[in-house]
Write a protein that holds these residues in place. Structure first.
Motif, PDB file in Angstrom:
ATOM      1  N   ALA A 241      -4.149   1.846  -0.295  1.00 50.93           N
ATOM      2  CA  ALA A 241      -3.733   2.782  -1.161  1.00 50.93           C
ATOM      3  C   ALA A 241      -4.948   3.678  -1.808  1.00 50.93           C
ATOM      4  O   ALA A 241      -5.026   5.041  -1.708  1.00 50.93           O
ATOM      5  CB  ALA A 241      -2.868   2.414  -2.181  1.00 50.93           C
ATOM      6  N   ALA A 242      -6.036   2.954  -2.370  1.00 50.59           N
ATOM      7  CA  ALA A 242      -6.977   3.671  -3.046  1.00 50.59           C
ATOM      8  C   ALA A 242      -7.766   4.259  -1.736  1.00 50.59           C
ATOM      9  O   ALA A 242      -8.128   5.383  -1.891  1.00 50.59           O
ATOM     10  CB  ALA A 242      -8.021   2.463  -3.403  1.00 50.59           C
TER      11      ALA A 242
ATOM     12  N   VAL B  76      -0.219   0.843  -9.828  1.00 50.12           N
ATOM     13  CA  VAL B  76       0.123  -0.407  -9.263  1.00 50.12           C
ATOM     14  C   VAL B  76       1.415  -0.835 -10.262  1.00 50.12           C
ATOM     15  O   VAL B  76       1.342  -1.420 -11.288  1.00 50.12           O
ATOM     16  CB  VAL B  76      -1.003  -1.476  -9.449  1.00 50.12           C
ATOM     17  CG1 VAL B  76      -0.125  -2.820  -8.818  1.00 50.12           C
ATOM     18  CG2 VAL B  76      -2.108  -1.088  -8.594  1.00 50.12           C
TER      19      VAL B  76
ATOM     20  N   ILE C 228      -3.292  -2.614  -2.325  1.00 52.51           N
ATOM     21  CA  ILE C 228      -4.049  -1.721  -3.271  1.00 52.51           C
ATOM     22  C   ILE C 228      -5.423  -0.941  -2.874  1.00 52.51           C
ATOM     23  O   ILE C 228      -5.552   0.013  -2.920  1.00 52.51           O
ATOM     24  CB  ILE C 228      -4.260  -2.411  -4.705  1.00 52.51           C
ATOM     25  CG1 ILE C 228      -3.014  -3.079  -5.141  1.00 52.51           C
ATOM     26  CG2 ILE C 228      -5.211  -1.560  -5.706  1.00 52.51           C
ATOM     27  CD1 ILE C 228      -3.021  -3.970  -6.448  1.00 52.51           C
TER      28      ILE C 228
ATOM     29  N   VAL D 120       2.389   1.757  -3.551  1.00 50.20           N
ATOM     30  CA  VAL D 120       1.322   2.100  -4.655  1.00 50.20           C
ATOM     31  C   VAL D 120       0.858   3.406  -4.225  1.00 50.20           C
ATOM     32  O   VAL D 120       0.594   4.204  -5.322  1.00 50.20           O
ATOM     33  CB  VAL D 120       0.085   1.308  -4.377  1.00 50.20           C
ATOM     34  CG1 VAL D 120      -1.061   1.726  -5.309  1.00 50.20           C
ATOM     35  CG2 VAL D 120       0.469  -0.207  -4.933  1.00 50.20           C
TER      36      VAL D 120
ATOM     37  N   GLY E  89       0.608  -1.248   0.194  1.00 55.91           N
ATOM     38  CA  GLY E  89      -0.001   0.117   0.047  1.00 55.91           C
ATOM     39  C   GLY E  89       0.840   1.310  -0.084  1.00 55.91           C
ATOM     40  O   GLY E  89       0.499   2.176  -0.716  1.00 55.91           O
TER      41      GLY E  89
ATOM     42  N   ALA F 105       5.567  -2.654  -6.834  1.00 60.44           N
ATOM     43  CA  ALA F 105       4.670  -3.041  -5.693  1.00 60.44           C
ATOM     44  C   ALA F 105       4.468  -4.599  -5.856  1.00 60.44           C
ATOM     45  O   ALA F 105       4.437  -5.102  -4.539  1.00 60.44           O
ATOM     46  CB  ALA F 105       3.661  -2.343  -6.010  1.00 60.44           C
TER      47      ALA F 105
ATOM     48  N   LEU G  61      -0.889  -7.873  -1.516  1.00 57.19           N
ATOM     49  CA  LEU G  61      -1.008  -6.835  -2.649  1.00 57.19           C
ATOM     50  C   LEU G  61      -2.209  -6.168  -2.854  1.00 57.19           C
ATOM     51  O   LEU G  61      -2.324  -5.217  -3.013  1.00 57.19           O
ATOM     52  CB  LEU G  61      -0.203  -7.463  -3.854  1.00 57.19           C
ATOM     53  CG  LEU G  61      -0.427  -6.642  -4.946  1.00 57.19           C
ATOM     54  CD1 LEU G  61       0.343  -5.457  -5.012  1.00 57.19           C
ATOM     55  CD2 LEU G  61       0.161  -7.411  -6.236  1.00 57.19           C
TER      56      LEU G  61
ATOM     57  N   LEU H 297      -5.036   4.886  -9.754  1.00 57.49           N
ATOM     58  CA  LEU H 297      -3.913   4.110  -9.009  1.00 57.49           C
ATOM     59  C   LEU H 297      -2.710   3.669 -10.162  1.00 57.49           C
ATOM     60  O   LEU H 297      -3.151   2.949 -11.077  1.00 57.49           O
ATOM     61  CB  LEU H 297      -4.472   3.025  -8.243  1.00 57.49           C
ATOM     62  CG  LEU H 297      -5.455   3.208  -6.975  1.00 57.49           C
ATOM     63  CD1 LEU H 297      -5.953   1.960  -6.491  1.00 57.49           C
ATOM     64  CD2 LEU H 297      -4.341   4.066  -5.847  1.00 57.49           C
TER      65      LEU H 297
ATOM     66  N   THR I  93       1.563   6.543  -6.974  1.00 57.55           N
ATOM     67  CA  THR I  93       0.468   7.122  -7.652  1.00 57.55           C
ATOM     68  C   THR I  93       0.514   8.502  -7.407  1.00 57.55           C
ATOM     69  O   THR I  93       0.177   9.463  -8.391  1.00 57.55           O
ATOM     70  CB  THR I  93      -0.828   6.686  -6.898  1.00 57.55           C
ATOM     71  OG1 THR I  93      -1.093   5.208  -7.027  1.00 57.55           O
ATOM     72  CG2 THR I  93      -2.153   7.293  -7.419  1.00 57.55           C
TER      73      THR I  93
END
Length: 852
Positions: A345-346, A365, A342, A41, A38, A369, A338, A363, A45
């Motif tokens: 991170a979102a 990725v 993600i 990513v 996270g 990552a 993973l 995002l 981003t």
């Protein structure tokens, strides 16, 4: 090859046959791996989003001239005239200038438009026919260029956020140098390249911008485009040769864009480092849990592995089969981690985009990552499983098939001795570090903390037995034989219990260190305000924003004010070092603060002089009668005489300069005030004065009036917010630790299934089984919390002592945090044991006893 294939099939079938055990192990890997994935990513981003914006920055610009020092008044108009006079010789096609300064604009409700940290900048409106890039800054239909001081053009995203449109009337405060808040009308909405959700750009008519945002003699930037046949680099070199000034920075458009990218990426690198540091903490905690899990799994499979050995499997094949299982679990955990990363991170991007004006972007990725998640998941799991795998392979087949304790006990003597040695090293390092001040001492304390953690790992099993023994007698006494049984179970395998508790210990060490630092910071603030400030009210900017010098004039005119002092922020260079201090303006400093002169004829600061604190005097060697030569942002030399030395006062650190020195150092557009300290006339009603002060400053959008207690509270609230973020990030490690206790107890219940069945057969009811598991978990959790809190508080106390040089006061122990932590550990123990205890209580006596 055939035997290896058989062993792999055995490993895969074993994983499939123990789905619950597999899920618990995978989950502990997922949490740590997700944080790493996270972090990568999210930061990649945001970096990509900013890079895409800066790729479109300075559109049409071949060369840009800006001041080298961002605090300077800007680029002199004489430089602009010089460039204009030689446009043909230099190869300049178009030349454009602009102004820049901090502004605050009110939204449709009359409140300051919040940017969440994004810039809020005022500038001059440039018509499309004068712009180097006619497509940038186009007005939406219905808008027009501003005229006079009462009209502005606003960027599209800010207009949407503030619910402002063409024709809206609002207020604008120019952050530095405005005499009064201005009533303005929005006459146009502009479309800017790279406009973000939080960015604010208020554009004034050029003459108004010159007067509001500069001293009238300087501009913020000079942009130019090159004629056909002249490259950007050639034009830059020609301009640089012509100007030949160290006070000016000449860059190509590409360099401007790259510098902005580098500045953002530097911040993101630091931010990524912080996130990955917390991810590493989670991984360390997870490593102990995974190690513990594989130790128990291998111990429970001793008979199975011994049988494999008996039918011909070699030691290497057995260890490889265990490592193969670890590899499979690591891959699964890495992939799931993973996916979860993600998602994290979102979520983080959605929160920051809505609150801090970060740009919108999809995002990113990256391959890194994916590789990081898999690498971390597999490596951590393989390393954690290696020792149990080797240990399992070395167990003789005949011994392993005996009906004995699943995990053999062995002497703790060697590891305990090693633990004691590290403990002694830790004590010596922490005590020595705490006896002095400075970075070196703080580093030594940090090394001592590392030694203390190693001591806790190595000596933990030996320490656990007496501590849990005491806890068992105190907490377990009311439960009689059930309490005794729980204490015995917790002490039965000290290695396992200690490793389980250490996951919680590590998290709480960091919580206690941060808590001690935070409590000490707040204690320092309280002491500084109580002993250093005598003002009745403090007028400051909201969100730590500076306030306009005009606020001081508004405050001074309020009936009931005996004296008021505005603290201007003075910035300059001494030699090659940037320094900053304060300048008390408009009143007598001794009327609003306690200034204790140690060396000086008077506490009245001369307009051309300076006072220095005792700490600054000692560190820099500035004594009364010395002359300190400051260099302003414009390169002006300002010799200043030291007229006195005052006792350390955190409110007045590190030095004070008179009003004339301040005016020489700070160009008018750069002048800003930290706050205005207000002393009431004797007999004035405090609530009436407060109301009058609020009324006098209500038109300033970023101003608040506070008494001393509220001022302390606001600073403490900022510290609490920072601590809250750290605690939230440490929460991951604590969640992993709790899951570790659940995991260990669940596997322990499986291991003791026959034993629990025997106890049920001789009369133990389900409620008693549950209580014994609850108490066992509570003992382990409280032991881990005790060790973590003790180490953390000692390390935090020592760090506070080393930071005294930077103004931190005496250490203040976070007693509330300590008590809450220990009580919380007991609650955590019960919660962690709920599922394993219910599972144990449902054990059927006859089935359990009948198991071979």
């Amino acid at each position: 090859m055939a035997s290896s294939s058989v062993m792999r099939k055995v490993s895969l079938r074993n994983l499939g046959a123990h789905k619950l055990r597999l899920a618990l192990t995978v989950f502990s890997i997922v949490l740590g791996t997700a944080f790493v994935a996270g972090s990568i990513v999210f930061t990649s981003t945001i970096s990509q989003a900013f890079n895409s914006i800066f790729d479109n920055a300075a559109p049409g610009v071949s060369v840009e001239v800006t001041p080298e020092d961002s605090n300077s008044a800007g680029v002199s108009k004489s430089v602009v005239d010089q460039l204009n006079s030689q446009k043909k010789e230099l190869g300049i096609d178009k030349l454009s200038t602009n102004y820049s300064g901090l502004v605050t604009i009110a939204d449709s409700s009359g409140k300051a438009l919040q940017t969440g940290g994004a810039p809020s900048i005022g500038s001059a409106y440039i018509p499309p026919n004068e712009s180097l890039s006619p497509d940038d800054g186009k007005l939406l239909p219905g808008g027009r260029a501003p005229t006079g001081y009462q009209e502005v053009v606003l960027n599209e995203s800010a207009a949407e956020k503030g619910d402002l449109k063409v024709g809206s009337q609002t207020k604008v405060v120019v952050g530095q140098g405005s005499s009064q808040p201005m009533d303005v009308t929005v006459v146009g909405i502009s479309q800017l390249t790279g406009d973000t959700g939080g960015f604010v750009n208020v554009q004034f008519e050029r003459e108004a911008a010159s007067q509001l945002l500069s001293d009238g003699e300087h501009v913020a930037t000079v942009d130019m485009s090159a004629v056909a046949g002249v490259s950007d680099t050639e034009l830059r070199d020609r301009v640089q040769k012509l100007l030949a000034s160290d006070a000016l920075k000449v860059r190509t458009g590409d360099q401007v864009r790259q510098d902005e990218k580098d500045r953002v990426n530097q911040f993101l690198t630091i931010f990524t480092g912080i996130l990955l540091a917390f991810a590493a903490i989670g991984l360390v905690v997870g490593t102990f849990i995974i190690y513990n899990t594989f130790s128990m799994i291998v111990a429970q499979r001793n008979r199975e592995l011994a049988l494999l050995r008996a039918v011909g499997a070699t030691e290497r094949q057995v260890s490889r089969s265990v490592l193969f299982e670890a590899f499979i679990v690591g891959v699964i955990g890495g992939l799931v981690g993973l996916g979860v990363g993600i998602g994290l991170a979102a979520a983080l991007k959605a929160i920051t985009s809505s609150t801090s004006g970060l740009p919108q972007a999809s995002l990113n990725v990256s391959v890194w990552a994916v590789l990081a998640a898999l690498f971390v998941g597999v490596v951590v799991t393989m390393v954690s499983a290696w020792v149990p795998a080797v240990r399992a392979a070395r167990v003789p087949p005949v011994e392993a098939m005996r009906a004995s304790d699943a995990e053999r006990a062995s002497s703790l003597r060697n590891r305990t001795i090693a633990g004691v040695v590290f403990g002694v090293i830790a004590v010596v390092a922490i005590v020595w570090g705490a006896m002095g001040e400075g970075m070196l001492r703080a580093i030594v304390v940090g090394l001592g903390a590392g030694a203390a953690i190693l001591a806790a790992v190595l000596a933990g099993p030996a320490l656990l037995q007496p501590v849990v023994g005491v806890l068992g007698r105190v907490i377990g006494a009311p439960f009689g034989s059930i309490g005794y049984l729980a204490r015995t179970n917790a002490m039965r395998n000290p290695r396992r219990s200690s490793a389980t508790a250490f996951a919680l210990t590590l998290g709480l060490i960091l919580v206690a260190v941060i808590g001690t630092l935070g409590t000490s910071f707040k204690g320092t603030v309280d002491t500084a305000v109580d002993t250093g400030i005598t003002a009745d009210y403090i007028v400051t900017g909201t969100n730590n924003l500076p306030i306009s010098p005009a606020v001081a004039e508004a405050v001074k005119g309020v009936k009931g004010v005996e004296d008021s002092v505005s603290f201007g922020v003075a910035q300059a260079r001494v030699g090659d070092t940037k320094v900053s201090g304060f300048s008390p303006l408009g009143g007598q400093i001794s009327s609003v603060t306690n200034i204790d002169m140690l060396d000086g004829a008077s506490d009245r600061l001369p307009d051309n002089g300076m006072f220095v604190s005792q700490r600054t005097s000692n560190d820099r060697g500035w004594k009364r009668g010395d002359t300190v030569t400051f260099t302003s942002s414009l390169g002006q030399q300002v010799p200043t005489r030291v007229d006195g030395v005052y006792a350390d006062n955190e409110t007045l650190q590190p030095w004070l300069v008179g009003s004339k020195v301040y005016e020489s150092l700070m160009p008018e557009p750069a002048r800003m005030s930290f706050g205005v300290f207000v002393k009431a006339k004797p007999g004035v009603d405090s609530s009436t004065l407060r109301t009058d002060l609020e009324n006098a400053t209500s038109s300033y959008l970023t101003v608040q009036v506070q008494d001393r207690e509220q001022f302390k509270s606001s600073v403490s609230q900022q510290i609490d917010q920072m601590l809250g973020v750290l605690y939230a990030m440490l929460g991951l490690a604590l969640v992993i630790a709790i899951l570790g206790i659940v995991n260990t107890l669940a596997l322990s219940v499986v291991e003791r299934r026959r034993e629990i069945g025997m106890l049920r057969a001789v009369g133990m009811v389900r409620g008693q089984v549950r209580r014994s598991i609850y108490l066992e978990s509570v003992f382990i959790a409280i032991y881990g919390a005790l060790v973590g809190v003790v180490i953390g508080v000692v390390v935090g106390w020592a760090l506070v002592r080393t930071l005294a040089r930077w103004g931190l006061g005496d250490p203040v122990l976070p007693w509330t945090l300590i008590i809450v932590t220990l009580i919380g550990a007991g609650v955590v123990g019960v919660l962690a044991a709920l599922w394993p205890a219910n599972r144990a209580a449902r054990t059927r006596p006859l089935e359990a006893i009948a198991e071979a």
